[in-house]
Write a protein that holds these residues in place. Structure first.
Motif, PDB file in Angstrom:
ATOM      1  N   THR A  42       0.719  -1.278   0.140  1.00  0.00           N
ATOM      2  CA  THR A  42      -0.042   0.059   0.114  1.00  0.00           C
ATOM      3  C   THR A  42       0.944   1.061  -0.064  1.00  0.00           C
ATOM      4  O   THR A  42       0.452   2.310   0.166  1.00  0.00           O
ATOM      5  CB  THR A  42      -0.901  -0.157   1.087  1.00  0.00           C
TER       6      THR A  42
ATOM      7  N   LYS B  58      -6.195   2.041   6.176  1.00  0.00           N
ATOM      8  CA  LYS B  58      -5.801   2.478   4.685  1.00  0.00           C
ATOM      9  C   LYS B  58      -7.011   2.317   3.700  1.00  0.00           C
ATOM     10  O   LYS B  58      -7.923   1.449   4.145  1.00  0.00           O
ATOM     11  CB  LYS B  58      -4.579   1.962   4.268  1.00  0.00           C
ATOM     12  N   LYS B  59      -7.013   2.865   2.678  1.00  0.00           N
ATOM     13  CA  LYS B  59      -8.097   2.981   1.829  1.00  0.00           C
ATOM     14  C   LYS B  59      -8.137   1.417   1.222  1.00  0.00           C
ATOM     15  O   LYS B  59      -9.418   1.121   0.839  1.00  0.00           O
ATOM     16  CB  LYS B  59      -7.837   3.946   0.683  1.00  0.00           C
ATOM     17  N   SER B  60      -7.190   0.819   1.137  1.00  0.00           N
ATOM     18  CA  SER B  60      -7.052  -0.514   0.659  1.00  0.00           C
ATOM     19  C   SER B  60      -7.987  -1.581   1.290  1.00  0.00           C
ATOM     20  O   SER B  60      -8.281  -2.564   0.850  1.00  0.00           O
ATOM     21  CB  SER B  60      -5.643  -1.036   0.468  1.00  0.00           C
TER      22      SER B  60
ATOM     23  N   ASN C 154     -11.177  -1.871   2.384  1.00  0.00           N
ATOM     24  CA  ASN C 154     -12.428  -1.371   1.814  1.00  0.00           C
ATOM     25  C   ASN C 154     -13.700  -2.430   2.011  1.00  0.00           C
ATOM     26  O   ASN C 154     -13.373  -3.481   1.632  1.00  0.00           O
ATOM     27  CB  ASN C 154     -12.436  -0.892   0.299  1.00  0.00           C
TER      28      ASN C 154
ATOM     29  N   ASP D 272     -18.791   2.587   4.252  1.00  0.00           N
ATOM     30  CA  ASP D 272     -17.903   2.630   3.127  1.00  0.00           C
ATOM     31  C   ASP D 272     -18.832   2.189   1.866  1.00  0.00           C
ATOM     32  O   ASP D 272     -18.109   3.057   0.942  1.00  0.00           O
ATOM     33  CB  ASP D 272     -17.180   1.410   3.132  1.00  0.00           C
TER      34      ASP D 272
ATOM     35  N   GLU E  37     -19.636   5.961   1.031  1.00  0.00           N
ATOM     36  CA  GLU E  37     -18.350   6.756   0.625  1.00  0.00           C
ATOM     37  C   GLU E  37     -18.212   6.168  -0.777  1.00  0.00           C
ATOM     38  O   GLU E  37     -17.601   7.153  -1.584  1.00  0.00           O
ATOM     39  CB  GLU E  37     -17.209   6.278   1.371  1.00  0.00           C
ATOM     40  N   GLU E  38     -18.231   5.160  -0.945  1.00  0.00           N
ATOM     41  CA  GLU E  38     -17.996   4.664  -2.697  1.00  0.00           C
ATOM     42  C   GLU E  38     -19.099   4.969  -3.416  1.00  0.00           C
ATOM     43  O   GLU E  38     -18.807   5.314  -4.745  1.00  0.00           O
ATOM     44  CB  GLU E  38     -17.677   3.273  -2.508  1.00  0.00           C
TER      45      GLU E  38
END
Length: 364
Positions: free
Chosen positions: A52, A259-261, A263, A271, A274-275
């Motif tokens: 990441t 972290k964003k990874s 998800n 989430d 957000e997406e």
């Protein structure tokens, strides 16, 4: 003199396609490989954290993992003793669940066959900027079985997939039993490790606080739909799996979760909004709403989600800041130990080759 204005604004230029790092891990799960699996459990979150940190032209790549095991006597001989645990996935909790469920049992290890299966099964990218890696680990001769590994290597090379081999035993024996040739033929890396060696973790002054923020972070997840409650339990179980492995493993997992990874839009409503945007709320049936949101007005639901989101950002920010301090502490401690002759284990082998190969492709 009239100068024509530039009608092509920056916003009109096509965006570069998103980049990916695709990693297929192929584990020998015959009797002698308990130590290898243990190393993988100890290192998996460290590997994810290393990945990441990579960027390509300012983009953070999507990370996809696939997992296979082979050489297990419980598997069918008609399948060449091969089992796909998961196809390419970004679902890190699912990957962790599959990894921690692996068990060993004697069998026949066919390296060429499992590599061929992973190449043919998986949805490998066609983007030249994507990093595509296979890691196969084991300790039996690489040329066993009905499929010639050399012909498989040619297929991998044609698809720009690097085969990296990790021999669990002495370096020279791995060379003699074709593990080095198995990596050389696709331009990959060859490693040898002592799979029975325990992974050494360095405790830091920041570990306890990171884990405390992780506990708070977990309170911001709100499961929705049929899978919501089940996946929240899975999240908690994978936290526990990491903690049982070692305190440092739990810390590494906590850092990944900042972290964003990490998800979870398929089951976590925070989430998902957000997406996909707040429009996704209109598509939810009443029975799909989490219990804490049933009976609330649209305004109350949006306020609740925003509140959870802000808390999540706060906890993740604190974990990220502590993670930097932790990394610096470990780096300094490693310098003090001056152990330049340290042996590779499964995790260091994977992390090392990913960084080197990514650099060759232009990643930073």
């Amino acid at each position: 003199i009239l100068i024509k204005p530039n009608i092509y604004s920056v916003s009109m230029l096509p965006k570069p396609p998103p980049v990916k790092i695709q990693i297929a891990i192929l584990f020998d799960t015959s009797n002698s490989m308990d130590g290898l699996i243990d190393q993988a459990k100890s290192r998996i979150w460290n590997i994810v954290n290393e990945m990441t940190n990579l960027t390509y032209n300012g983009q953070t790549p999507t990370i996809e993992f696939a997992l296979y095991d082979y050489g297990n006597q419980t598997l069918s001989s008609s399948s060449n003793f091969i089992r796909q645990q998961t196809p390419f996935t970004t679902d890190l909790d699912f990957l962790s669940q599959k990894l921690f469920a692996l068990s060993t049992n004697g069998g026949d290890e066919y390296c060429g066959a499992v590599i061929e299966r992973s190449i043919m099964d998986l949805a490998w990218s066609f983007n030249a900027n994507d990093l595509k890696m296979i890691y196969i680990a084991g300790n039996e001769p690489f040329n066993q079985g009905p499929i010639d590994y050399k012909s498989v290597c040619k297929i991998a090379s044609s698809k720009k997939i690097f085969i990296n081999t990790i021999f669990c035993g002495p370096y020279d024996l791995g060379v003699q039993t074709f593990w080095k040739d198995g990596s050389d033929c696709s331009g990959g890396d060859y490693f040898n490790i002592n799979s029975d060696k325990k992974v050494v973790h360095i405790p830091t002054p920041y570990d306890k606080e990171i884990r405390s923020f992780n506990d708070s972070l977990n309170t911001t997840y709100v499961g929705y739909g049929r899978r919501g409650k089940r996946r929240m339990k899975m999240q908690s179980l994978q936290d526990n799996n990491a903690a049982r492995q070692a305190g440092a493993v739990a810390v590494e997992r906590s850092i990944v979760k900042s972290k964003k990874s990490y998800n979870n839009s398929t089951w976590d409503i925070i989430d998902a909004v957000e997406e996909e945007g707040e429009e996704m709320l209109d598509q939810l049936k009443i029975e799909d709403l989490p219990e804490e949101l049933k009976g609330k007005s649209e305004k109350e639901i949006k306020k609740y989600i925003e509140n959870k989101k802000q808390k999540r950002v706060y906890y993740q920010k604190n974990i990220a800041e502590l993670a930097k301090k932790r990394e610096m502490f470990i780096s300094e401690e490693m310098k003090k130990r001056s152990n330049n002759s340290a042996e590779d284990d499964f995790g260091t082998a994977v992390s090392k080759s990913i960084k080197e190969r990514a650099k060759m492709l232009g990643y930073q």
